[in-house]
Design an enzyme around this catalytic site. Structure first.
Site, PDB file in Angstrom:
ATOM      1  N   ASP A 191      -8.532   2.618  -7.149  1.00 14.67           N
ATOM      2  CA  ASP A 191      -7.741   2.949  -5.923  1.00 14.67           C
ATOM      3  C   ASP A 191      -6.573   2.550  -5.649  1.00 14.67           C
ATOM      4  OD1 ASP A 191      -7.893   5.065  -3.607  1.00 14.67           O
ATOM      5  OD2 ASP A 191      -7.950   3.114  -1.891  1.00 14.67           O
TER       6      ASP A 191
ATOM      7  N   HIS B 171     -14.288   8.747  -4.028  1.00 15.96           N
ATOM      8  CA  HIS B 171     -13.862   8.656  -3.106  1.00 15.96           C
ATOM      9  C   HIS B 171     -13.615   8.611  -1.853  1.00 15.96           C
ATOM     10  CE1 HIS B 171      -9.738   7.898  -4.726  1.00 15.96           C
ATOM     11  NE2 HIS B 171      -9.397   6.786  -3.599  1.00 15.96           N
TER      12      HIS B 171
ATOM     13  N   ASP C 229       9.441 -21.180 -21.495  1.00 15.47           N
ATOM     14  CA  ASP C 229       8.052 -20.460 -21.766  1.00 15.47           C
ATOM     15  C   ASP C 229       7.256 -19.241 -20.949  1.00 15.47           C
ATOM     16  OD1 ASP C 229       7.724 -21.750 -19.542  1.00 15.47           O
ATOM     17  OD2 ASP C 229       5.597 -22.267 -19.453  1.00 15.47           O
TER      18      ASP C 229
ATOM     19  N   HIS D 151      -5.404  12.287  -7.541  1.00 16.17           N
ATOM     20  CA  HIS D 151      -5.681  10.985  -7.302  1.00 16.17           C
ATOM     21  C   HIS D 151      -6.797  10.138  -7.749  1.00 16.17           C
ATOM     22  CE1 HIS D 151      -5.579   6.894  -5.221  1.00 16.17           C
ATOM     23  NE2 HIS D 151      -6.549   7.869  -4.015  1.00 16.17           N
TER      24      HIS D 151
ATOM     25  N   GLU E 257     -13.603  10.250   3.753  1.00 14.07           N
ATOM     26  CA  GLU E 257     -12.830   9.683   4.994  1.00 14.07           C
ATOM     27  C   GLU E 257     -12.008  11.187   5.455  1.00 14.07           C
ATOM     28  OE1 GLU E 257     -11.089   6.588   3.359  1.00 14.07           O
ATOM     29  OE2 GLU E 257      -9.802   5.744   5.037  1.00 14.07           O
ATOM     30  N   ASP E 258     -11.050  12.014   4.432  1.00 11.87           N
ATOM     31  CA  ASP E 258     -10.004  13.070   4.319  1.00 11.87           C
ATOM     32  C   ASP E 258     -10.936  14.181   4.686  1.00 11.87           C
ATOM     33  OD1 ASP E 258      -8.302  10.845   4.050  1.00 11.87           O
ATOM     34  OD2 ASP E 258      -7.991  10.798   2.420  1.00 11.87           O
TER      35      ASP E 258
HETATM   36 MN    MN Z   1      -7.560   6.840  -2.237  1.00 10.44          MN
END
Ligand code: MN
Length: 352
Positions: A157, A90, A277, A66, A94-95
């Site tokens: 992301d 990124h 259209d 990812h 956080e992870d």
């Molecule tokens: Mn992410």
């Protein structure tokens, strides 16, 4: 490029991921890479894959896939190397147990700040569909992000998350898709990233109203051949005249995206078959002066519809979009939207 990378890193293409090479190619289309930056991007690959090594995505794939996709997308959007590296990293704050201090010392304060910004944005959650709420949310988003590049990383992301959303629980899918439709797509539009906006809206529609999406897709696919023929027939007299005036041009037909077709069906209460259209013809030329000459030629061949003419070159849209739009009648009375713009404007309108 391969030999350049080899001389910088000292090893062969078998020893680094294809995606790494793709990023370097996008950063240096002229095959003249900066040694320090190549090393730094490669370091981000190694650093990130170790930091995320224990994690898997819902699909069961290694999580780092990812992160790499986000980096590649940012390089396709022609962002600078710091932003691309921040994209690869990124999710580290956080992870994983990586800290801002580590990012600062291993990479640089700029990259650390961008990653921090992305993490802060993840904390904000959108809940209401109401227009005003979405508006406030967007403002908050922009002020928290502080740097536009943070938002762009968040876009990359979100795009990848939307493309791989089928592995998440249904309820979560819908929440993310609605947020994408109501916040991310309008925000992309406002920043002039039109192609991204379309992609996000179509991906959202696929989750929120799958039967509508599938139905539209089927209809558009089955009518494609017929449509291509129609566009060819419609544009050939234009091409011929442009040729006579020696105006270099590229003409192509473009199907409108699913979400806008769907919106039109709902708002005008029409069936698919009643929409005239569904697609537009785009004429791309080299010089901006020629836009108006081409417009004259088009109107000579096909009768314009009075109030459907829009000159976004003289008065660009607030997001910077510049193009001339006109809708004309064919001899048989069919309507067709025609967009005229220069090559540079075309790229700008797609990428933002
Ligand atoms: Mn992410």
């Amino acid at each position: 490029m391969l030999s350049n990378i080899k001389s910088i890193l000292g090893f062969d293409s078998k020893e680094y991921p294809k995606q790494f090479e793709k990023i370097i190619n996008n950063l240096y289309p002229d095959s003249n890479p900066d040694e320090e930056i190549v090393k730094k991007v490669h370091k981000a690959f190694e650093f990130g894959s170790i930091a995320h090594s224990e994690q898997l995505r819902s699909s069961g794939e290694p999580y780092f896939i990812h992160c790499v996709s986000v980096g590649v997308k940012l390089s396709e959007w022609c962002l600078d190397s710091d932003t691309i590296i921040a994209g690869i990293l990124h999710d580290t704050l956080e992870d994983t147990d990586v800290s801002i201090k580590i990012l600062e010392s291993e990479f640089n304060p700029e990259i650390a700040k961008l990653v921090e910004g992305v993490s802060k944005l993840s904390g904000i959650r959108f809940r209401s569909r109401e227009q005003k709420q979405a508006e406030n949310f967007m403002k908050m988003f922009l002020s928290v992000a502080n740097d536009i590049r943070v938002i762009i990383i968040k876009f990359a992301d979100r795009l990848h998350n939307m493309k791989t959303i089928e592995h998440l629980p249904r309820i979560k899918q819908r929440r993310i898709a609605k947020e994408t439709r109501d916040v991310f797509a309008p925000l992309a539009h406002r920043l002039g990233m039109y192609e991204l906006k379309i992609e996000l809206e179509d991906l959202s529609l696929k989750v929120i109203n799958k039967s509508v999406y599938d139905n539209l897709k089927k209809k558009i696919d089955t009518t494609r051949k017929q449509r291509d023929k129609y566009i060819e027939k419609f544009s050939s007299p234009i091409l011929q005249t442009l040729d006579e005036y020696s105006i270099e041009s590229k003409v192509y037909g473009r199907a409108k995206h699913y979400y806008s077709i769907y919106n039109k069906m709902i708002s005008q209460n029409l069936d698919f078959e009643q929409l005239y259209d569904l697609f537009a013809i785009r004429i791309i030329i080299n010089k901006i002066e020629d836009c108006y000459a081409v417009l004259g030629i088009v109107h000579q061949i096909y009768k314009p519809i009075q109030d459907r003419f829009k000159d976004y070159i003289a008065t660009p849209k607030s997001n910077g979009y510049q193009s001339i739009h006109t809708t004309v009648f064919s001899s048989k009375g069919e309507m067709m939207e025609i967009q005229i713009r220069t090559k540079t404007l075309d790229e700008l309108a797609e990428i933002g």
